[in-house]
Design a protein around this motif. Structure first.
Motif, PDB file in Angstrom:
ATOM      1  N   GLU A  46     -12.233 -10.504  26.067  1.00  0.00           N
ATOM      2  CA  GLU A  46     -13.195 -11.232  26.887  1.00  0.00           C
ATOM      3  C   GLU A  46     -12.593 -12.424  27.643  1.00  0.00           C
ATOM      4  O   GLU A  46     -12.897 -12.602  28.824  1.00  0.00           O
ATOM      5  CB  GLU A  46     -14.367 -11.687  26.008  1.00  0.00           C
ATOM      6  CG  GLU A  46     -15.625 -11.982  26.777  1.00  0.00           C
ATOM      7  CD  GLU A  46     -16.116 -10.831  27.646  1.00  0.00           C
ATOM      8  OE1 GLU A  46     -16.541 -11.114  28.771  1.00  0.00           O
ATOM      9  OE2 GLU A  46     -16.075  -9.666  27.217  1.00  0.00           O
ATOM     10  N   PRO A  47     -11.734 -13.251  27.031  1.00  0.00           N
ATOM     11  CA  PRO A  47     -11.184 -14.383  27.805  1.00  0.00           C
ATOM     12  C   PRO A  47     -10.354 -13.930  29.008  1.00  0.00           C
ATOM     13  O   PRO A  47     -10.455 -14.502  30.099  1.00  0.00           O
ATOM     14  CB  PRO A  47     -10.310 -15.131  26.806  1.00  0.00           C
ATOM     15  CG  PRO A  47     -10.725 -14.665  25.471  1.00  0.00           C
ATOM     16  CD  PRO A  47     -11.323 -13.305  25.637  1.00  0.00           C
ATOM     17  N   ARG A  69     -12.540  -8.155  41.732  1.00  0.00           N
ATOM     18  CA  ARG A  69     -13.728  -7.819  42.515  1.00  0.00           C
ATOM     19  C   ARG A  69     -13.623  -8.341  43.940  1.00  0.00           C
ATOM     20  O   ARG A  69     -14.330  -7.891  44.819  1.00  0.00           O
ATOM     21  CB  ARG A  69     -14.975  -8.431  41.876  1.00  0.00           C
ATOM     22  CG  ARG A  69     -15.570  -7.623  40.779  1.00  0.00           C
ATOM     23  CD  ARG A  69     -16.965  -8.119  40.446  1.00  0.00           C
ATOM     24  NE  ARG A  69     -17.018  -9.556  40.285  1.00  0.00           N
ATOM     25  CZ  ARG A  69     -17.207 -10.189  39.129  1.00  0.00           C
ATOM     26  NH1 ARG A  69     -17.365  -9.505  38.034  1.00  0.00           N
ATOM     27  NH2 ARG A  69     -17.249 -11.496  39.078  1.00  0.00           N
ATOM     28  N   LYS A  97     -10.584 -10.995  30.530  1.00  0.00           N
ATOM     29  CA  LYS A  97     -11.463 -10.298  31.466  1.00  0.00           C
ATOM     30  C   LYS A  97     -12.185 -11.292  32.374  1.00  0.00           C
ATOM     31  O   LYS A  97     -12.308 -11.066  33.575  1.00  0.00           O
ATOM     32  CB  LYS A  97     -12.484  -9.458  30.695  1.00  0.00           C
ATOM     33  CG  LYS A  97     -13.321  -8.569  31.594  1.00  0.00           C
ATOM     34  CD  LYS A  97     -14.477  -7.890  30.886  1.00  0.00           C
ATOM     35  CE  LYS A  97     -14.099  -7.117  29.675  1.00  0.00           C
ATOM     36  NZ  LYS A  97     -15.227  -6.365  29.094  1.00  0.00           N
ATOM     37  N   THR A  98     -12.650 -12.403  31.816  1.00  0.00           N
ATOM     38  CA  THR A  98     -13.370 -13.380  32.630  1.00  0.00           C
ATOM     39  C   THR A  98     -12.450 -14.082  33.619  1.00  0.00           C
ATOM     40  O   THR A  98     -12.916 -14.552  34.653  1.00  0.00           O
ATOM     41  CB  THR A  98     -14.069 -14.438  31.751  1.00  0.00           C
ATOM     42  OG1 THR A  98     -13.101 -15.060  30.909  1.00  0.00           O
ATOM     43  CG2 THR A  98     -15.160 -13.817  30.919  1.00  0.00           C
ATOM     44  N   LYS A  99     -11.158 -14.129  33.331  1.00  0.00           N
ATOM     45  CA  LYS A  99     -10.217 -14.745  34.271  1.00  0.00           C
ATOM     46  C   LYS A  99      -9.884 -13.831  35.443  1.00  0.00           C
ATOM     47  O   LYS A  99      -9.785 -14.289  36.578  1.00  0.00           O
ATOM     48  CB  LYS A  99      -8.906 -15.109  33.556  1.00  0.00           C
ATOM     49  CG  LYS A  99      -8.978 -16.332  32.723  1.00  0.00           C
ATOM     50  CD  LYS A  99      -7.618 -16.653  32.165  1.00  0.00           C
ATOM     51  CE  LYS A  99      -7.645 -17.902  31.329  1.00  0.00           C
ATOM     52  NZ  LYS A  99      -6.324 -18.240  30.820  1.00  0.00           N
ATOM     53  N   ASP A 157     -14.055 -11.699  44.673  1.00  0.00           N
ATOM     54  CA  ASP A 157     -14.962 -12.841  44.821  1.00  0.00           C
ATOM     55  C   ASP A 157     -14.275 -14.037  45.463  1.00  0.00           C
ATOM     56  O   ASP A 157     -14.920 -14.839  46.129  1.00  0.00           O
ATOM     57  CB  ASP A 157     -15.528 -13.262  43.462  1.00  0.00           C
ATOM     58  CG  ASP A 157     -16.453 -12.219  42.877  1.00  0.00           C
ATOM     59  OD1 ASP A 157     -16.827 -11.286  43.612  1.00  0.00           O
ATOM     60  OD2 ASP A 157     -16.800 -12.339  41.696  1.00  0.00           O
ATOM     61  N   LYS A 162     -15.670  -1.075  35.461  1.00  0.00           N
ATOM     62  CA  LYS A 162     -15.270  -1.126  34.063  1.00  0.00           C
ATOM     63  C   LYS A 162     -14.471   0.094  33.613  1.00  0.00           C
ATOM     64  O   LYS A 162     -13.721   0.019  32.663  1.00  0.00           O
ATOM     65  CB  LYS A 162     -16.499  -1.309  33.179  1.00  0.00           C
ATOM     66  CG  LYS A 162     -17.170  -2.638  33.393  1.00  0.00           C
ATOM     67  CD  LYS A 162     -18.220  -2.891  32.363  1.00  0.00           C
ATOM     68  CE  LYS A 162     -19.032  -4.106  32.659  1.00  0.00           C
ATOM     69  NZ  LYS A 162     -18.390  -5.358  32.487  1.00  0.00           N
ATOM     70  N   MET A 217     -11.467 -10.720  36.395  1.00  0.00           N
ATOM     71  CA  MET A 217     -12.492  -9.916  37.058  1.00  0.00           C
ATOM     72  C   MET A 217     -12.928 -10.464  38.413  1.00  0.00           C
ATOM     73  O   MET A 217     -13.081  -9.698  39.359  1.00  0.00           O
ATOM     74  CB  MET A 217     -13.703  -9.707  36.153  1.00  0.00           C
ATOM     75  CG  MET A 217     -13.548  -8.539  35.208  1.00  0.00           C
ATOM     76  SD  MET A 217     -13.012  -7.017  36.015  1.00  0.00           S
ATOM     77  CE  MET A 217     -14.438  -6.614  36.983  1.00  0.00           C
ATOM     78  N   PRO A 218     -13.143 -11.765  38.579  1.00  0.00           N
ATOM     79  CA  PRO A 218     -13.509 -12.246  39.917  1.00  0.00           C
ATOM     80  C   PRO A 218     -12.437 -11.962  40.961  1.00  0.00           C
ATOM     81  O   PRO A 218     -12.748 -11.687  42.123  1.00  0.00           O
ATOM     82  CB  PRO A 218     -13.695 -13.753  39.723  1.00  0.00           C
ATOM     83  CG  PRO A 218     -13.964 -13.920  38.276  1.00  0.00           C
ATOM     84  CD  PRO A 218     -13.232 -12.817  37.582  1.00  0.00           C
TER      85      PRO A 218
END
Length: 80
Positions: free
Chosen positions: A60-61, A71, A63-65, A73, A18, A67-68
């Motif tokens: 937030e929208p 990372r 970030k959720t797209k 993932d 973060k 971040m995976p």
């Protein structure tokens, strides 16, 4: 339980992500802005606008797209 760090100093569980910028994390994954935009299904210009922003400051929208992808993932789903 102590957090386990990989050789880059980033916690494996993602706690240290973060405070990093999008550009740092994108470069760590070896992605260009265009590749990240294609994987996240957003425009390239949107990625270029947020390149110097820390992940904790993203909306937030978005970030959720991304971040995976940042990372790594998506690498777990590749059938080796």
């Amino acid at each position: 339980m102590k957090p386990v760090f990989n050789n880059g100093g980033v916690c494996i569980f993602g706690f240290g992500l973060k405070n990093k910028t999008v550009k740092e994390l994108r470069k760590n994954q070896g992605l260009t802005a265009r590749e990240l935009a294609q994987q996240a299904k957003v425009d390239t210009i949107d990625i270029l606008r947020i390149d110097d922003v820390k992940v904790k400051d993203l909306s937030e929208p978005l970030k959720t797209k991304i971040m995976p992808i940042l990372r790594g993932d998506y690498m777990d789903k590749i059938p080796w």
